[in-house]
Design a protein around this motif. Structure first.
Motif, PDB file in Angstrom:
ATOM      1  N   UNK A   4       0.757  -1.244   0.038  1.00  0.00           N
ATOM      2  CA  UNK A   4      -0.123   0.170   0.041  1.00  0.00           C
ATOM      3  C   UNK A   4       0.746   1.339   0.049  1.00  0.00           C
ATOM      4  N   UNK A   5       2.161   1.196   0.319  1.00  0.00           N
ATOM      5  CA  UNK A   5       2.930   2.345   0.494  1.00  0.00           C
ATOM      6  C   UNK A   5       4.271   1.898   0.171  1.00  0.00           C
ATOM      7  N   UNK A   6       5.113   2.751  -0.586  1.00  0.00           N
ATOM      8  CA  UNK A   6       6.413   2.363  -0.779  1.00  0.00           C
ATOM      9  C   UNK A   6       7.287   3.828  -0.759  1.00  0.00           C
ATOM     10  N   UNK A   7       8.415   3.893  -0.294  1.00  0.00           N
ATOM     11  CA  UNK A   7       9.327   5.025  -0.257  1.00  0.00           C
ATOM     12  C   UNK A   7      10.699   4.468  -0.609  1.00  0.00           C
ATOM     13  N   UNK A   8      11.265   5.275  -1.560  1.00  0.00           N
ATOM     14  CA  UNK A   8      12.877   5.222  -1.734  1.00  0.00           C
ATOM     15  C   UNK A   8      13.306   6.439  -1.926  1.00  0.00           C
ATOM     16  N   UNK A   9      14.759   6.474  -1.576  1.00  0.00           N
ATOM     17  CA  UNK A   9      15.460   7.697  -1.723  1.00  0.00           C
ATOM     18  C   UNK A   9      16.496   7.449  -2.860  1.00  0.00           C
ATOM     19  N   UNK A  10      16.409   8.429  -3.841  1.00  0.00           N
ATOM     20  CA  UNK A  10      17.362   8.298  -4.985  1.00  0.00           C
ATOM     21  C   UNK A  10      18.847   7.910  -4.748  1.00  0.00           C
ATOM     22  N   UNK A  11      19.446   8.522  -3.585  1.00  0.00           N
ATOM     23  CA  UNK A  11      20.574   8.540  -3.173  1.00  0.00           C
ATOM     24  C   UNK A  11      20.993   7.171  -2.635  1.00  0.00           C
ATOM     25  N   UNK A  12      20.162   6.639  -2.329  1.00  0.00           N
ATOM     26  CA  UNK A  12      20.289   5.190  -1.766  1.00  0.00           C
ATOM     27  C   UNK A  12      20.529   4.088  -2.707  1.00  0.00           C
ATOM     28  N   UNK A  13      20.134   4.543  -4.036  1.00  0.00           N
ATOM     29  CA  UNK A  13      20.238   3.497  -5.230  1.00  0.00           C
ATOM     30  C   UNK A  13      21.187   3.754  -6.178  1.00  0.00           C
ATOM     31  N   UNK A  14      21.870   2.887  -6.838  1.00  0.00           N
ATOM     32  CA  UNK A  14      23.089   3.081  -7.662  1.00  0.00           C
ATOM     33  C   UNK A  14      22.267   3.202  -9.150  1.00  0.00           C
ATOM     34  N   UNK A  15      22.952   3.881  -9.913  1.00  0.00           N
ATOM     35  CA  UNK A  15      22.756   3.729 -11.352  1.00  0.00           C
ATOM     36  C   UNK A  15      23.123   2.350 -11.726  1.00  0.00           C
ATOM     37  N   UNK A  16      22.259   1.636 -12.598  1.00  0.00           N
ATOM     38  CA  UNK A  16      22.605   0.411 -13.068  1.00  0.00           C
ATOM     39  C   UNK A  16      22.560   0.697 -14.899  1.00  0.00           C
ATOM     40  N   UNK A  17      23.402   0.045 -15.467  1.00  0.00           N
ATOM     41  CA  UNK A  17      23.216   0.125 -17.070  1.00  0.00           C
ATOM     42  C   UNK A  17      21.886  -0.600 -17.446  1.00  0.00           C
ATOM     43  N   UNK A  18      21.158  -0.044 -18.245  1.00  0.00           N
ATOM     44  CA  UNK A  18      19.931  -0.506 -18.592  1.00  0.00           C
ATOM     45  C   UNK A  18      20.175  -1.619 -19.682  1.00  0.00           C
ATOM     46  N   UNK A  19      20.036  -2.966 -19.312  1.00  0.00           N
ATOM     47  CA  UNK A  19      20.021  -4.365 -20.256  1.00  0.00           C
ATOM     48  C   UNK A  19      18.916  -4.804 -20.276  1.00  0.00           C
ATOM     49  N   UNK A  20      18.259  -5.268 -19.217  1.00  0.00           N
ATOM     50  CA  UNK A  20      16.817  -5.853 -19.287  1.00  0.00           C
ATOM     51  C   UNK A  20      15.778  -5.077 -18.811  1.00  0.00           C
ATOM     52  N   UNK A  21      15.841  -3.840 -17.985  1.00  0.00           N
ATOM     53  CA  UNK A  21      14.848  -3.115 -17.568  1.00  0.00           C
ATOM     54  C   UNK A  21      13.831  -2.685 -18.593  1.00  0.00           C
TER      55      UNK A  21
END
Length: 112
Positions: A4-21
């Motif tokens: 019902x709710x999800x939060x994420x902080x952009x600084x906690x996620x790494x950029x990943x090369x787009x291959x499958x997304x």
């Protein structure tokens, strides 16, 4: 129903090369904030390098895009593209449907 709710902080996620997304190539990177394949939901940041041209494509989802940095030049509605990113660009994209993977000529996700 998913979470019902999800939060994420952009600084906690790494950029990943787009291959499958999204099945895009050429230096495109993503940060996936939330994904629920059963509901057909995917929310992410997408970073396009300067000079990148996203090919004319289709996917099995509807989506909305918010340009956060740079310039995005858009052509088309259903089968859409090419998109051009002369200065590079970062967008927030929200996909709703079976798949966010882009189908275009030569795509690993299949043809249009």
């Amino acid at each position: 129903m998913g979470k019902p709710f999800h939060t994420a902080h952009r600084w906690n996620l790494e950029w990943q090369d787009d291959v499958d997304v999204l099945s895009l190539r050429g230096g495109v990177q993503v940060k996936v904030f939330y994904e629920d394949p059963e509901l057909g939901v995917a929310d992410m940041l997408i970073k396009f390098p300067p000079g990148y041209v996203e090919p004319e494509h289709a996917h099995e989802s509807s989506h909305s895009i918010v340009v956060l940095e740079g310039v995005q030049i858009v052509n088309g509605a259903e089968t859409h593209g090419p998109y051009e990113y002369p200065e590079g660009c970062v967008v927030f994209a929200s996909f709703r449907g079976l798949s966010a993977r882009h189908r275009y000529q030569g795509s690993p996700a299949g043809e249009i």
